[in-house]
Scaffold this active site. Structure first.
Site, PDB file in Angstrom:
ATOM      1  N   ALA A 151     -36.531 -40.513 -95.532  1.00 33.50           N
ATOM      2  CA  ALA A 151     -35.385 -40.305 -94.641  1.00 33.50           C
ATOM      3  C   ALA A 151     -35.608 -41.154 -93.388  1.00 33.50           C
ATOM      4  O   ALA A 151     -36.405 -40.799 -92.520  1.00 33.50           O
ATOM      5  CB  ALA A 151     -35.256 -38.823 -94.285  1.00 33.50           C
ATOM      6  N   ASP A 194     -34.425 -20.777 -94.581  1.00 30.27           N
ATOM      7  CA  ASP A 194     -35.109 -21.299 -93.395  1.00 30.27           C
ATOM      8  C   ASP A 194     -34.374 -22.519 -92.842  1.00 30.27           C
ATOM      9  O   ASP A 194     -34.982 -23.522 -92.492  1.00 30.27           O
ATOM     10  CB  ASP A 194     -36.561 -21.647 -93.753  1.00 30.27           C
ATOM     11  CG  ASP A 194     -37.449 -21.730 -92.517  1.00 30.27           C
ATOM     12  OD1 ASP A 194     -37.040 -21.217 -91.455  1.00 30.27           O
ATOM     13  OD2 ASP A 194     -38.537 -22.319 -92.612  1.00 30.27           O
ATOM     14  N   LYS A 196     -32.811 -24.690 -90.225  1.00 29.68           N
ATOM     15  CA  LYS A 196     -32.975 -24.945 -88.778  1.00 29.68           C
ATOM     16  C   LYS A 196     -33.179 -26.448 -88.633  1.00 29.68           C
ATOM     17  O   LYS A 196     -33.572 -27.122 -89.604  1.00 29.68           O
ATOM     18  CB  LYS A 196     -34.167 -24.167 -88.213  1.00 29.68           C
ATOM     19  CG  LYS A 196     -35.454 -24.422 -88.974  1.00 29.68           C
ATOM     20  CD  LYS A 196     -36.608 -23.682 -88.375  1.00 29.68           C
ATOM     21  CE  LYS A 196     -37.860 -23.944 -89.210  1.00 29.68           C
ATOM     22  NZ  LYS A 196     -39.082 -23.479 -88.597  1.00 29.68           N
ATOM     23  N   GLU A 198     -35.412 -28.322 -87.532  1.00 28.70           N
ATOM     24  CA  GLU A 198     -36.739 -28.850 -87.879  1.00 28.70           C
ATOM     25  C   GLU A 198     -36.877 -29.107 -89.376  1.00 28.70           C
ATOM     26  O   GLU A 198     -37.728 -29.876 -89.804  1.00 28.70           O
ATOM     27  CB  GLU A 198     -37.847 -27.876 -87.460  1.00 28.70           C
ATOM     28  CG  GLU A 198     -37.983 -27.685 -85.972  1.00 28.70           C
ATOM     29  CD  GLU A 198     -37.119 -26.543 -85.455  1.00 28.70           C
ATOM     30  OE1 GLU A 198     -35.997 -26.347 -85.970  1.00 28.70           O
ATOM     31  OE2 GLU A 198     -37.566 -25.864 -84.515  1.00 28.70           O
ATOM     32  N   ASN A 199     -36.074 -28.404 -90.179  1.00 31.02           N
ATOM     33  CA  ASN A 199     -36.162 -28.564 -91.633  1.00 31.02           C
ATOM     34  C   ASN A 199     -35.077 -29.475 -92.190  1.00 31.02           C
ATOM     35  O   ASN A 199     -34.828 -29.487 -93.393  1.00 31.02           O
ATOM     36  CB  ASN A 199     -36.082 -27.193 -92.319  1.00 31.02           C
ATOM     37  CG  ASN A 199     -37.375 -26.422 -92.166  1.00 31.02           C
ATOM     38  OD1 ASN A 199     -38.411 -27.009 -91.830  1.00 31.02           O
ATOM     39  ND2 ASN A 199     -37.342 -25.126 -92.404  1.00 31.02           N
ATOM     40  N   ASP A 212     -37.815 -29.206 -97.005  1.00 35.03           N
ATOM     41  CA  ASP A 212     -38.637 -27.993 -96.855  1.00 35.03           C
ATOM     42  C   ASP A 212     -38.029 -26.757 -97.494  1.00 35.03           C
ATOM     43  O   ASP A 212     -37.414 -25.932 -96.824  1.00 35.03           O
ATOM     44  CB  ASP A 212     -38.918 -27.726 -95.375  1.00 35.03           C
ATOM     45  CG  ASP A 212     -40.105 -28.541 -94.906  1.00 35.03           C
ATOM     46  OD1 ASP A 212     -41.218 -28.242 -95.355  1.00 35.03           O
ATOM     47  OD2 ASP A 212     -39.895 -29.502 -94.147  1.00 35.03           O
ATOM     48  N   THR A 230     -39.414 -18.632 -86.742  1.00 33.59           N
ATOM     49  CA  THR A 230     -38.014 -19.022 -86.823  1.00 33.59           C
ATOM     50  C   THR A 230     -37.092 -17.890 -86.365  1.00 33.59           C
ATOM     51  O   THR A 230     -35.974 -17.790 -86.826  1.00 33.59           O
ATOM     52  CB  THR A 230     -37.652 -19.437 -88.259  1.00 33.59           C
ATOM     53  OG1 THR A 230     -38.052 -18.377 -89.107  1.00 33.59           O
ATOM     54  CG2 THR A 230     -38.316 -20.712 -88.655  1.00 33.59           C
TER      55      THR A 230
HETATM   56  P1  AMP Z   1     -43.247 -31.794 -92.455  1.00 34.15           P
HETATM   57  O1  AMP Z   1     -44.712 -31.590 -92.660  1.00 34.15           O
HETATM   58  O2  AMP Z   1     -42.478 -31.817 -93.736  1.00 34.15           O
HETATM   59  O3  AMP Z   1     -42.664 -30.905 -91.424  1.00 34.15           O
HETATM   60  O4  AMP Z   1     -43.082 -33.264 -91.838  1.00 34.15           O
HETATM   61  C1  AMP Z   1     -43.535 -33.573 -90.542  1.00 34.15           C
HETATM   62  C2  AMP Z   1     -42.691 -34.695 -89.992  1.00 34.15           C
HETATM   63  O5  AMP Z   1     -42.796 -35.853 -90.836  1.00 34.15           O
HETATM   64  C3  AMP Z   1     -41.187 -34.415 -89.926  1.00 34.15           C
HETATM   65  O6  AMP Z   1     -40.840 -33.761 -88.740  1.00 34.15           O
HETATM   66  C4  AMP Z   1     -40.585 -35.805 -89.994  1.00 34.15           C
HETATM   67  O7  AMP Z   1     -40.598 -36.409 -88.716  1.00 34.15           O
HETATM   68  C5  AMP Z   1     -41.569 -36.547 -90.887  1.00 34.15           C
HETATM   69  N1  AMP Z   1     -41.112 -36.548 -92.287  1.00 34.15           N
HETATM   70  C6  AMP Z   1     -41.359 -35.590 -93.210  1.00 34.15           C
HETATM   71  N2  AMP Z   1     -40.804 -35.909 -94.387  1.00 34.15           N
HETATM   72  C7  AMP Z   1     -40.180 -37.094 -94.210  1.00 34.15           C
HETATM   73  C8  AMP Z   1     -39.396 -37.955 -95.058  1.00 34.15           C
HETATM   74  N3  AMP Z   1     -39.164 -37.614 -96.321  1.00 34.15           N
HETATM   75  N4  AMP Z   1     -38.905 -39.081 -94.544  1.00 34.15           N
HETATM   76  C9  AMP Z   1     -39.144 -39.422 -93.236  1.00 34.15           C
HETATM   77  N5  AMP Z   1     -39.874 -38.660 -92.390  1.00 34.15           N
HETATM   78  C10 AMP Z   1     -40.382 -37.508 -92.869  1.00 34.15           C
END
Ligand code: AMP
Length: 342
Positions: A151, A194, A196, A198-199, A212, A230
């Site tokens: 993403a 969940d 929000k 952040e997800n 997530d 949350t």
């Molecule tokens: P997470 O452990 O899934 O919360 O990921 C931590 C951070 O990594 C997120 O807040 C995003 O900034 C980045 N991130 C996670 N997954 C992706 C993805 N598929 N593409 C781009 N950035 C990601």
């Protein structure tokens, strides 16, 4: 002001469906879920392809099992509670993905093995433009790796913090797209539980992607994580430990809509007791700049009785959505610096 009626009854299951795929035990006790027919990087979503010109989707993947040596690892994309996420490129196809690396020991220590398993089982099966694809996974002795759609614009939470709040058109497009993704999830008996910022991640064209599916993630910059998980997004029935169903996602959609428009969740308070009280009695203050139509929609989502919340199909027909995010209108590319509010 808005007496829009929508009586469409959605035929939802009472509780989230749980997958029952078999698990394969490995030496250290971590059980890896088996995804029937899972072939990483197949049928990847078009939005991702568009940004990867000349990179063929790996259609004729001969091998079923991936290893770390199949990928060139790039820069870190972010840090979660149980591991890091890296930009990566599959060597043969040059296909760019995000590789999420989790430590098995931490997963076992935190007793969240079932959540990780659920995340894999659910996310690998979902196919929707507003849901982050999980192409597959692999593992070694110490780690488990999720092969995820990349993403490009990262976490929605980060963009929201940079901009302060979104204008009504931007917020309505995100609310509409989240609604579409939730309708899809619910049709497959999946409740996210969940939702929000952040997800939620943002793709190439600034489109929203739900990520997530199994657990709350650690977000160092987020006050609500350190304070009370949350809580801000919890529905009254979940807060009180009552049985809950798909309607918890409708409640979260209302909270999400408010947070996009205001920059803070509606039940934000000095401490968790106050937030708890505000949620329980649905005490919401709308700033003056919020339109009547937006207030009407939020008022119909943030309803104590889960049965009386506006069905998701009706959200798409709500005047605020029709006016601000009509069919076919997608997210304009915005510059987070220029478009800052307040
Ligand atoms: P997470 O452990 O899934 O919360 O990921 C931590 C951070 O990594 C997120 O807040 C995003 O900034 C980045 N991130 C996670 N997954 C992706 C993805 N598929 N593409 C781009 N950035 C990601």
């Amino acid at each position: 002001m808005n007496n829009q009626k929508c009586n469409s009854k959605e035929n939802y299951p009472p509780i989230a469906g749980r997958s029952t795929s078999t698990q394969k035990p490995v030496a250290d006790g971590f059980k890896i879920p088996l995804i029937p027919g899972s072939r990483p990087l197949q049928n990847s979503h078009k939005a991702n392809e568009k940004d990867q010109p000349g990179k063929s989707e790996v259609k004729n993947v001969k091998k079923k099992h991936w290893t770390l040596s199949d990928f060139d690892i790039g820069r870190p994309l972010g840090k979660g509670k149980f591991g890091n996420v890296y930009l990566a490129r599959e060597k043969e196809s040059k296909y760019v993905v995000a590789l999420k690396v989790l430590f098995k020991s931490q997963i076992l220590d935190s007793d969240i093995e079932h959540q990780v398993r659920r995340e894999v089982e659910i996310q690998c099966r979902l196919r929707h433009p507003n849901i982050l694809r999980m192409y597959g996974y692999f593992h070694d002795d110490k780690r488990i790796y999720f092969i995820l759609e990349y993403a490009k614009h990262g976490a929605l939470y980060k963009t929201l913090k940079q901009m302060g709040r979104f204008d009504e058109k931007t917020a309505a497009i995100y609310v509409r797209d989240l609604t579409r993704a939730l309708i899809y999830c619910h049709s497959l008996k999946v409740i996210h539980r969940d939702i929000k910022p952040e997800n939620l991640l943002i793709g190439n064209d600034w489109e929203l992607k739900i990520a997530d599916f199994g657990w709350s993630v650690y977000s160092p910059s987020s006050r609500r994580m350190t304070l009370c998980g949350t809580l801000d997004y919890l529905s009254p029935e979940m807060l009180e430990g009552k049985p809950h169903n798909y309607a918890v996602d409708i409640w979260s959609l209302g909270v999400f809509c408010y947070e996009l428009l205001v920059g803070l969740p509606p039940f934000d308070a000095k401490n968790s007791q106050q937030t708890y009280k505000k949620i329980k009695y649905v005490i919401i203050k709308y700033p003056d700049y919020i339109s009547d139509k937006a207030k009407d929609l939020m008022g119909k989502l943030l309803v104590i009785n889960p049965e009386q919340r506006l069905p998701l199909s009706c959200v798409l027909k709500h005047p605020w959505i029709i006016e601000n995010a009509p069919e076919g209108v997608s997210m304009p590319v915005f510059n987070t610096e220029q478009n800052k509010t307040d």
